[in-house]
Design an enzyme around this catalytic site. Structure first.
Site, PDB file in Angstrom:
ATOM      1  N   ASP A   9       0.864  -1.174   0.000  1.00 53.39           N
ATOM      2  CA  ASP A   9       0.000   0.000   0.000  1.00 53.39           C
ATOM      3  C   ASP A   9       0.907   1.232   0.000  1.00 53.39           C
ATOM      4  OD1 ASP A   9      -2.415   1.597   0.459  1.00 53.39           O
ATOM      5  OD2 ASP A   9      -1.604   1.864   2.474  1.00 53.39           O
ATOM      6  N   ASP A  11      -0.208   5.130   0.899  1.00 50.28           N
ATOM      7  CA  ASP A  11      -0.476   6.086   1.970  1.00 50.28           C
ATOM      8  C   ASP A  11      -0.564   5.390   3.326  1.00 50.28           C
ATOM      9  OD1 ASP A  11      -1.100   8.738   0.496  1.00 50.28           O
ATOM     10  OD2 ASP A  11      -2.252   7.250  -0.598  1.00 50.28           O
TER      11      ASP A  11
END
Length: 217
Positions: A9, A11
């Protein structure tokens, strides 16, 4: 734990973009008349369009898309305070050095994700999966399944690295191994992840016959 590839991922996992995210969404919430705290509690790990549809229930799809376009433009240009999280540069550099394939799999759109990736000065991923490429965003498994496919690997041979509840659920649903980093303690399925860490700096990577062995420092 052994694996052949990594799916990160962006953020909250590789990049600290929280100040920029909160600025954009608080301003949007106030402009729309939504409760900013309720908005911030909902959005993490999800596609922006999903969050807008949730808080703009009853609005036309045309109006929702109009708000999305405005919000995306703001998020793609506001990178003040966006930095790489501790351990992010090291783990990505180590994977590249060992020729272990890795991808970034984010709920953000390409303009927003690429701006934050650039602001954090992270290494270039072999594969960059963004919101435009999947029909169903996290917590559905689509994005991580697509990331594994683009790396040429089976989902079970990949490790998902995530901070948000929606992403952890997506990784587990995809059949991947999962490393949670600063994930909420009440995240559904958190008891099923392989590692539950506070920082990427806690990971140690070593080459193995099957790709890479992942352990804790």
């Amino acid at each position: 734990m052994e694996c052949k590839g990594f799916l990160f991922d962006l953020d909250g996992t590789l990049v600290d973009s929280l100040p920029a995210v909160e600025r954009s969404w608080i301003n949007w919430a106030l402009s729309w008349g939504a409760n900013p705290q309720e908005v911030l509690a909902f959005i993490h790990g999800k596609q922006a369009i999903t969050s807008l549809r949730h808080f703009m229930a009853g609005a036309s799809e045309e109006k929702i898309q109009e708000e999305f376009d405005k919000l995306e433009k703001i998020e793609a240009t506001d990178t003040e305070g966006v930095t790489a999280l501790p351990g992010a540069h090291l783990i990505l550099s180590e994977l590249s050095r060992m020729n272990i394939p890795w991808a970034i799999v984010t709920s953000g759109s390409m303009p927003v994700a690429s701006a934050r990736h650039k602001a954090a000065n992270l290494p270039e991923p072999e594969v960059f999966i963004t919101a435009e490429q999947v029909k169903h965003g996290k917590p559905k498994p689509d994005a991580y399944l697509l990331g594994a496919e683009h790396l040429g690997l089976a989902p079970e041979d990949c490790v998902v690295v995530e901070d948000a509840a929606a992403g952890v659920m997506a990784g587990l649903a995809a059949g991947c191994k999962v490393i949670a980093v600063n994930a909420p303690s009440d995240t559904p399925g958190i008891e099923d992840v392989d590692f539950d860490l506070s920082s990427l700096k806690d990971l140690l990577l070593n080459p193995s016959d099957n790709g890479v062995t992942v352990s804790l420092r």
